[in-house]
Design a protein around this motif. Structure first.
Motif, short mmCIF file in Angstrom:
data_model
loop_
_atom_site.label_atom_id
_atom_site.label_comp_id
_atom_site.label_asym_id
_atom_site.label_seq_id
_atom_site.Cartn_x
_atom_site.Cartn_y
_atom_site.Cartn_z
N ASP A 1 13.22 4.20 -24.96
CA ASP A 1 14.27 3.83 -24.01
C ASP A 1 14.51 4.88 -22.94
OD1 ASP A 1 14.64 1.51 -25.38
OD2 ASP A 1 16.47 2.11 -26.41
N LEU A 2 14.30 6.14 -23.27
CA LEU A 2 14.55 7.22 -22.33
C LEU A 2 13.31 7.61 -21.53
CD1 LEU A 2 16.82 9.54 -24.53
CD2 LEU A 2 17.49 7.72 -22.96
N SER A 3 12.33 6.73 -21.50
CA SER A 3 11.07 7.04 -20.82
C SER A 3 11.24 7.04 -19.30
CB SER A 3 10.00 6.01 -21.22
OG SER A 3 10.39 4.71 -20.81
N VAL A 4 10.30 7.67 -18.64
CA VAL A 4 10.27 7.70 -17.18
C VAL A 4 9.99 6.30 -16.66
CG1 VAL A 4 9.10 8.66 -15.17
CG2 VAL A 4 9.52 10.10 -17.17
N SER A 5 10.76 5.88 -15.67
CA SER A 5 10.65 4.51 -15.15
C SER A 5 9.57 4.41 -14.07
CB SER A 5 12.00 4.08 -14.58
OG SER A 5 11.90 2.84 -13.92
N SER A 6 9.00 3.21 -13.94
CA SER A 6 8.03 2.93 -12.88
C SER A 6 8.71 2.35 -11.64
CB SER A 6 6.97 1.95 -13.39
OG SER A 6 7.56 0.71 -13.76
N ALA A 7 10.04 2.34 -11.63
CA ALA A 7 10.80 1.75 -10.52
C ALA A 7 10.45 2.34 -9.15
CB ALA A 7 12.30 1.89 -10.78
N PRO A 8 10.15 3.65 -9.02
CA PRO A 8 9.83 4.19 -7.69
C PRO A 8 8.66 3.48 -7.00
CG PRO A 8 10.31 5.99 -9.17
CD PRO A 8 10.27 4.75 -10.01
N PHE B 1 11.67 0.40 -31.46
CA PHE B 1 13.08 0.52 -31.81
C PHE B 1 13.85 1.13 -30.64
CE2 PHE B 1 10.88 0.68 -35.90
CZ PHE B 1 11.59 -0.26 -36.64
N SER B 2 15.08 0.70 -30.46
CA SER B 2 15.93 1.29 -29.43
C SER B 2 16.34 2.69 -29.85
CB SER B 2 17.17 0.42 -29.21
OG SER B 2 17.99 0.44 -30.37
N VAL C 1 10.25 16.21 -19.20
CA VAL C 1 10.66 14.87 -18.74
C VAL C 1 11.06 14.91 -17.27
CG1 VAL C 1 12.38 13.05 -19.00
CG2 VAL C 1 11.35 14.07 -21.03
N GLU C 2 11.83 15.93 -16.88
CA GLU C 2 12.24 16.06 -15.49
C GLU C 2 11.04 16.26 -14.57
OE1 GLU C 2 15.16 19.25 -15.55
OE2 GLU C 2 16.74 17.77 -15.24
N ASN C 3 10.09 17.08 -14.99
CA ASN C 3 8.89 17.30 -14.19
C ASN C 3 8.09 16.00 -14.04
OD1 ASN C 3 9.48 20.01 -13.89
ND2 ASN C 3 8.19 20.67 -15.59
#
Length: 264
Positions: free
Chosen positions: A244-251, A9-10, A75-77
């Motif tokens: 939806d607010l998960s840490v992204s793998s984009a890096p 779910f979003s 989350v920030e860490n």
């Protein structure tokens, strides 16, 4: 259950479900209490209920604030760990650019395989709450083997080789930290305090009597909505790799690592 909700779910939908359910239950409970004990509308117990509601509300508010801040920091860490690992991988690739073509190609191939394994294999496992060291164990060993097979032949190459070795060790450290964060969730005791506290605060609002039914329901709904939104925050922040607010793998697809995804 929480992971399933986050992954299916979003955040908007979850907000409607969680806040809506809490408000709906609070309104239903208030109506049932008012019907069962009609004399409460007179407000004869409001002074006692107000003191209890204020005391429990203050304690619950402190607990919620502590939990939300802790989870947000987590989350920030996690974001910093992911960014650091990707940066160290990129620096290994950069350092290898001064190596002979054959050695450089071998190291780049090993880093590319590891990067893809993290994003395509390990990331979905972390999203499901089942992180696995073995998912990238072979690729990690491959990076070490590729670097260790090179023998620097000049002082310049030796300098960059040492830098690459340091960065590779940092990658291994960040990898362990990332997987550890994927395994971390709110302790059971804090979950009991957060969700159990809501079960204490909401029924107290049913006992606070107001002669106007609309005002009574408005009061109960406002408190329930605030609690519901707080519970939503705890839910979405508790798992840094899910929702939806998960840490992204984009890096892992940016900078010097972008070359490993160009064929897509």
């Amino acid at each position: 259950m929480a992971l399933w909700l986050l992954n299916h779910f979003s955040t908007l939908t979850l907000g409607i479900l969680v806040v809506g359910c809490v408000v709906g239950l609070a309104v239903a409970g208030s109506l049932a209490t008012r019907r069962r004990f009609p004399h409460l509308a007179g407000g004869e117990h409001n002074e006692m209920v107000g003191v209890a509601l204020g005391m429990f509300g203050a304690i619950y508010g402190i607990i919620l604030a502590f939990v939300v801040v802790t989870l947000w920091t987590q989350v920030e860490n996690t974001q910093n760990i992911v960014a650091s690992e990707a940066t160290d991988l990129a620096l290994v690739v950069r350092s290898a650019e001064v190596f002979p073509p054959e050695d450089r190609a071998r190291i780049e191939k090993a880093v590319g395989e590891y990067t893809r394994a993290v994003v395509e294999v390990q990331w979905p496992l972390m999203r499901e709450g089942q992180p696995s060291y073995s998912a990238t164990a072979r690729q990690t060993a491959g990076m070490y083997a590729g670097l260790q097979a090179y023998e620097p032949q000049s002082a310049r190459a030796q300098t960059f080789y040492e830098e690459a070795a340091v960065r590779l060790n940092d990658v291994a450290e960040q990898r362990r930290a990332r997987i550890t964060m994927a395994e971390t969730s709110l302790p059971v005791l804090l979950q009991v305090l957060v969700y159990g506290g809501a079960l204490v605060i909401l029924p107290l609002t049913f006992l606070f009597g107001l002669r106007s039914l609309k005002m009574q329901l408005l009061f109960v709904s406002a408190v329930a909505a605030l609690i519901g939104f707080s519970l939503l925050l705890v839910l979405v922040l508790d798992r840094p790799f899910s929702g939806d607010l998960s840490v992204s793998s984009a890096p892992y697809k940016e900078g010097a690592l972008a070359r490993f995804w160009t064929e897509e």
